[in-house]
Design a protein around this motif. Sequence first.
Motif, PDB file in Angstrom:
ATOM      1  N   VAL A   1       0.712  -1.383   0.037  1.00 58.57           N
ATOM      2  CA  VAL A   1      -0.013  -0.093   0.061  1.00 58.57           C
ATOM      3  C   VAL A   1       0.783   1.223   0.054  1.00 58.57           C
ATOM      4  N   PRO A   2       1.490   1.730  -1.028  1.00 53.78           N
ATOM      5  CA  PRO A   2       2.564   2.708  -1.207  1.00 53.78           C
ATOM      6  C   PRO A   2       1.711   3.974  -1.077  1.00 53.78           C
ATOM      7  N   GLY A   3       0.542   4.252  -1.503  1.00 52.58           N
ATOM      8  CA  GLY A   3      -0.026   5.564  -1.564  1.00 52.58           C
ATOM      9  C   GLY A   3      -0.480   5.956  -0.238  1.00 52.58           C
ATOM     10  N   LYS A   4      -0.460   7.395   0.303  1.00 52.32           N
ATOM     11  CA  LYS A   4      -0.840   8.118   1.412  1.00 52.32           C
ATOM     12  C   LYS A   4      -2.282   7.893   1.584  1.00 52.32           C
ATOM     13  N   ALA A   5      -3.022   7.942   0.574  1.00 48.42           N
ATOM     14  CA  ALA A   5      -4.640   8.283   0.352  1.00 48.42           C
ATOM     15  C   ALA A   5      -4.991   6.608   0.768  1.00 48.42           C
ATOM     16  N   GLU A   6      -4.577   5.656   0.167  1.00 50.30           N
ATOM     17  CA  GLU A   6      -4.943   4.654   0.336  1.00 50.30           C
ATOM     18  C   GLU A   6      -4.784   3.949   1.632  1.00 50.30           C
ATOM     19  N   GLU A   7      -3.579   4.382   2.480  1.00 42.64           N
ATOM     20  CA  GLU A   7      -3.271   4.164   3.663  1.00 42.64           C
ATOM     21  C   GLU A   7      -4.161   4.733   4.588  1.00 42.64           C
ATOM     22  N   LYS A   8      -4.326   5.827   4.344  1.00 40.69           N
ATOM     23  CA  LYS A   8      -5.261   6.365   5.269  1.00 40.69           C
ATOM     24  C   LYS A   8      -6.672   6.050   5.122  1.00 40.69           C
ATOM     25  N   THR A   9      -7.235   5.629   4.119  1.00 42.72           N
ATOM     26  CA  THR A   9      -8.451   4.769   4.010  1.00 42.72           C
ATOM     27  C   THR A   9      -8.618   3.652   4.865  1.00 42.72           C
ATOM     28  N   ILE A  10      -7.600   2.843   4.418  1.00 41.31           N
ATOM     29  CA  ILE A  10      -7.368   1.589   5.315  1.00 41.31           C
ATOM     30  C   ILE A  10      -7.205   1.592   6.841  1.00 41.31           C
ATOM     31  N   ASP A  11      -6.577   2.752   7.003  1.00 37.97           N
ATOM     32  CA  ASP A  11      -6.453   2.963   8.587  1.00 37.97           C
ATOM     33  C   ASP A  11      -7.631   3.324   9.263  1.00 37.97           C
ATOM     34  N   LYS A  12      -8.312   4.297   8.556  1.00 40.15           N
ATOM     35  CA  LYS A  12      -9.747   4.526   8.938  1.00 40.15           C
ATOM     36  C   LYS A  12     -10.687   3.516   9.249  1.00 40.15           C
ATOM     37  N   GLU A  13     -10.716   2.569   8.134  1.00 35.92           N
ATOM     38  CA  GLU A  13     -11.451   1.288   8.222  1.00 35.92           C
ATOM     39  C   GLU A  13     -11.064   0.316   9.304  1.00 35.92           C
ATOM     40  N   PHE A  14      -9.836   0.460   9.459  1.00 35.16           N
ATOM     41  CA  PHE A  14      -9.305  -0.532  10.587  1.00 35.16           C
ATOM     42  C   PHE A  14      -9.552   0.001  11.828  1.00 35.16           C
ATOM     43  N   GLN A  15      -9.414   1.199  12.087  1.00 39.11           N
ATOM     44  CA  GLN A  15      -9.715   1.997  13.341  1.00 39.11           C
ATOM     45  C   GLN A  15     -11.061   1.628  13.724  1.00 39.11           C
ATOM     46  N   GLU A  16     -12.085   1.874  12.795  1.00 37.16           N
ATOM     47  CA  GLU A  16     -13.630   1.721  12.900  1.00 37.16           C
ATOM     48  C   GLU A  16     -13.969   0.385  13.463  1.00 37.16           C
ATOM     49  N   MET A  17     -13.277  -0.752  12.805  1.00 41.01           N
ATOM     50  CA  MET A  17     -13.523  -1.923  13.225  1.00 41.01           C
ATOM     51  C   MET A  17     -12.979  -2.409  14.378  1.00 41.01           C
ATOM     52  N   SER A  18     -11.799  -2.064  14.851  1.00 42.91           N
ATOM     53  CA  SER A  18     -10.861  -2.510  15.787  1.00 42.91           C
ATOM     54  C   SER A  18     -10.599  -1.421  16.942  1.00 42.91           C
ATOM     55  N   GLY A  19     -10.656  -0.339  16.600  1.00 44.23           N
ATOM     56  CA  GLY A  19     -10.608   0.799  17.614  1.00 44.23           C
ATOM     57  C   GLY A  19      -8.890   0.907  17.707  1.00 44.23           C
TER      58      GLY A  19
END
Length: 91
Positions: free
Chosen positions: A50-68
């Motif tokens: 996941v080299p792109g910052k935008a994709e990393e931020k999207t994944i981080d947001k989804e991961f945080q919503e699911m896991s905290g």
Amino acid sequence: MEYQYPLSMDWSTEEIIDVVKFYEAVEKAYEKTIEREEFMSQYKRFKEIVPGKAEEKTIDKEFQEMSGYSIYRTQKRAREATPGDKISMKK
């Protein structure tokens, strides 16, 4: 915990396995401790997938919503730590 990890259908099986290992490293930082080098190695592989910052931020947001748990805050703490340190996100 029971939740689904954010995954991309564009990733190969090997990449999915490596990203899941990275998510587990983030979880380990929150639930126990993890060696800085181990975490940074997992994060480096994650960034290859996941080299792109935008994709990393999207994944981080989804991961945080699911896991905290925050990928961004964990990698930030790991970057600020000294080599040889253990990373813990426990409050």
